[in-house]
Enzyme design. Structure first.
Site, PDB file in Angstrom:
ATOM      1  N   GLU A 197      88.307 -23.494  40.636  1.00 19.11           N
ATOM      2  CA  GLU A 197      87.120 -24.214  40.429  1.00 19.11           C
ATOM      3  C   GLU A 197      86.410 -23.938  39.376  1.00 19.11           C
ATOM      4  O   GLU A 197      85.212 -23.941  39.145  1.00 19.11           O
ATOM      5  CB  GLU A 197      86.036 -23.494  41.705  1.00 19.11           C
ATOM      6  CG  GLU A 197      86.831 -23.927  43.258  1.00 19.11           C
ATOM      7  CD  GLU A 197      85.747 -23.674  44.232  1.00 19.11           C
ATOM      8  OE1 GLU A 197      84.474 -24.254  44.029  1.00 19.11           O
ATOM      9  OE2 GLU A 197      86.174 -23.260  45.333  1.00 19.11           O
ATOM     10  N   GLY A 231      95.366 -25.469  48.308  1.00 18.43           N
ATOM     11  CA  GLY A 231      95.190 -24.390  49.630  1.00 18.43           C
ATOM     12  C   GLY A 231      95.196 -25.145  50.920  1.00 18.43           C
ATOM     13  O   GLY A 231      94.464 -26.091  51.147  1.00 18.43           O
TER      14      GLY A 231
END
Length: 713
Positions: free
Chosen positions: A466, A213
């Site tokens: 994550e 990202g």
């Protein structure tokens, strides 16, 4: 004047499609008028809504702070979301950076807990924005703070890491061929003693950093996870700050290759990219050395307890557990408000059509999810307390005090595994809530203007990034097996698994003749079943070890048992934290909160009823009774459903759904938004000349007349 039937029909259609006010839709006293119906629901409230809001938020001051922040966001022109559902990927990315530039003022001037609240609120209405900011502050800056030495942290703050001034960070962990298995990452960081530098290198295509990202357009620096190679020895994965772009010109640094990974399922505001390093050199001091250190002459010093390096990864899980509750609040508010005014079918001829919310099946669809949302919020609040306590201790830790660090490691393990299980449970639950609430709104739930579709696409990545939820659940299950082994050896265990210390006695506990909806029975039932499934997983693991299997083989073969153990343990954690939180509530809101906790506990038992039967805690007849109790509590909560969602205290801006606005004027609001964003309709389409006209006016090829062709044969 005489009208033809076609003219009369045209006149009716024109009247039907003309813009309508609420009063032209229904009389303002007519209970069939949606706004009237919603106000009637609010009048049912048996508890002070404002007091409930204070309780959910943690106090009046916290509510006032949240409302102030919400107003600042809502009134900022940069945060206008009226057209958000019609923007392109490029437009969303540009707006995301504009919003970040506005947020920085607050992030750099507010206390950390206030910034956490602000970002949590932003995440309700703009998941791309919260992620893009979170990549810099939660991952990049968080890694520097958590894994860098005090001197390194001060250096990067001086370079602008705390204010995104002069640099923008990203987080290069995931690779094309590796995700959850962080220890298996293949990017290398080889120490060159001659130049006092590390050489960062992507050895093959599979080691390309992927899904990064901020990498595609905006990041100038990254914290890169790479294998530390010193003197030919591999010391495992460590973290390194690597410049990617010149912050003035945004040209790539030598040896850095970056690309855009393109269109995703959702979160278009994040410029996810791929990164390859070709012998990129960085100063030795750019390796984050709070724990593992490399000296000028290549001497490697490992921390006494390697697990400390993973403390920085917990923050994201804790935030996602909280975000799950926030997003669930939003969509339950929409679905319940809509169900309170939408009418379908009548129980008898000539009667007013029945509200969706009055159908028992609809109550079964939404009321347990409403109860679950309260449960998720209170569990996430507890998780945040555990995390903040841990981080305070980690920041003050003396890495050389082995005894003190060993105690801290035990706490870290507990927070690590609990957050893993809760992140998985809550994000899965929120995804299911968005989908179920969408379906409960029928066809209108499918419109982008009502929020469900775009938000579902944005949300579900939470279930895989994550830490993939399945892997995290297995990790939590592994920790539970280890706790079971500790109990067998007589070692102390943390409070969250204290029930394992009662394995011998819990096995004989039964509901018996007690009230099945009592708090004592419900809490005990979950402890019994949690202890039972953890015990089974632990016994299976032990048996495999005794048969000659290695630890890793034994853990792998008990995957299903570990997964189940972690899932039930997480549910037990949530149930217990729900009841525990209620004990602090006032008498004016305690009854409805207790009903919610009971409904959630019973509904959850119903979904796993086989486990409770296997454990012998309930009989088959009692499971039937619990099912009827679930129906009863759904009906009780139904009467308070709209006031309960009002207590979530979300403005129309944050709800951002035409059918979910506070006034309940669903049809007018929905129609107006469609007209505003798409015009009145009836215009000649832009592809009329190129596609439609040639199609509808095409000349069909006539079949050849073959008569007479055979005459001469």
């Amino acid at each position: 004047m005489t009208y033809s039937k076609s003219q009369e029909r045209a006149s009716q259609l024109k009247e039907h499609l003309a813009p309508m006010s609420p009063l032209t839709l229904r009389d303002h006293t007519d209970e069939r008028n949606p706004p009237v119906a919603l106000e009637q629901e609010r009048a049912r409230a048996l508890f002070p809504i404002r007091e409930m809001t204070y309780f959910i938020d943690g106090g009046k001051k916290q509510t006032e702070l949240r409302e102030r922040i919400m107003l600042e966001i809502e009134r900022d022109p940069a945060f206008s979301n009226i057209d958000i559902y019609d923007l392109t990927k490029s437009q969303i990315r540009e707006r995301t950076m504009v919003k970040i530039s506005r947020l920085i003022h607050y992030i750099t001037s507010e206390r950390e807990e206030v910034s956490f609240l602000r970002l949590s609120l932003v995440g309700i209405c703009d998941m791309s924005l919260i992620t893009r900011v979170g990549v810099h502050y939660g991952l990049f800056f968080g890694a520097i703070r958590g894994s860098g030495s005090p001197e390194q942290f001060a250096y990067w703050v001086s370079q602008g890491a705390a204010s995104m001034s002069g640099l923008v960070g990203c987080f290069c962990m995931t690779e094309l061929a590796h995700g959850s298995n962080v220890a298996g990452l293949e990017t290398t960081a080889t120490f060159d003693e001659a130049t006092d530098e590390f050489v960062i290198h992507t050895p093959h295509l599979g080691a390309t950093k992927w899904w990064i990202g901020g990498a595609a357009h905006s990041a100038t620096h990254t914290v890169c996870f790479a294998r530390l190679i010193v003197g030919g020895k591999d010391y495992g994965v460590k973290s390194f700050v690597v410049p990617l772009r010149d912050s003035q010109t945004y040209t790539l640094k030598p040896g850095v290759s970056i690309g855009d990974i393109g269109k995703k399922m959702g979160r278009d505001g994040i410029d996810n990219g791929w990164v390859q390093f070709t012998y990129v050199r960085i100063p030795r001091q750019f390796m984050l050395m709070k724990h593992t250190k490399v000296s000028r002459n290549g001497e490697v010093t490992q921390p006494p307890l390697e697990q400390l390096t993973y403390g920085a990864l917990i923050g994201g899980r804790v935030a996602m557990s909280n975000d799950s509750a926030q997003v669930s609040k939003r969509f339950l508010t929409i679905a319940i408000r809509y169900a309170a005014v939408r009418r379908q079918f009548a129980s008898k001829k000539g009667a007013i059509e029945t509200k969706l919310l009055d159908y028992a099946l609809h109550q079964r669809r939404l009321m347990p999810l409403l109860a679950q949302t309260f449960a998720m919020q209170f569990a996430a609040d507890e998780m945040l307390k555990m995390y903040r306590s841990l981080m305070t201790k980690l920041d003050a830790a003396d890495g050389m005090d082995v005894k003190a660090m060993a105690l801290l490691i035990e706490e870290l393990k507990e927070v690590f595994s609990t957050s893993a299980g809760l992140k998985a449970f809550n994000t899965w639950a929120a995804a299911e809530t968005i989908d179920q609430t969408r379906q409960s709104c029928g066809g209108h739930g499918y419109s982008a203007y009502n929020g469900f579709g775009p938000s579902y696409d944005d949300w579900v990545v939470q279930c895989t990034w994550e830490g993939d939820n399945s892997i995290l659940t297995l990790s939590a299950g592994r920790a539970l097996v280890q706790r079971y082994l500790s109990v067998m050896k007589g070692k102390p265990i943390p409070e969250t698994v204290r029930y394992l210390g009662k394995l011998s006695s819990l096995g004989s506990h039964r509901a018996g003749s007690r009230k099945l909806d009592s708090e004592d029975v419900l809490r005990e039932s979950w402890e019994v079943v949690a202890a039972t499934v953890v015990n089974k997983a632990g016994q299976a693991f032990t048996s495999l070890i005794k048969s000659g299997k290695s630890h890793e083989e034994s853990f792998e073969e008990t995957s299903q048992a570990r997964f189940l153990a972690a899932r039930i343990h997480s549910r037990n954690f949530i149930v217990n934290k729900f009841f525990a939180r209620i004990s602090d509530s006032s008498e004016s809101i305690k009854p409805i909160l207790t009903d919610l906790a009971i409904l959630y506990s019973i509904w959850a038992i119903e979904m796993d009823s086989g486990l409770f039967l296997q454990a012998g805690y309930f009989t088959s007849a009692q499971i039937d009774e619990l099912r009827e109790l679930c129906n009863k509590y759904c009906a009780k909560i139904r009467d308070q459903a709209v006031p309960l969602t009002d207590s979530f205290d979300m403005s129309d801006y944050f709800i951002n759904s035409a059918i979910g606005k506070y006034d309940g004027n669903v049809y007018v609001n929905y129609f107006d938004q469609v007209r505003r964003q798409n015009g009145a309709g009836g215009a000649i389409p832009p592809y009329f000349d190129s596609v439609i006209k040639p199609f509808i006016h095409r000349q069909e090829e006539t079949e050849a007349n073959l008569d007479g062709l055979d005459d001469d044969i």
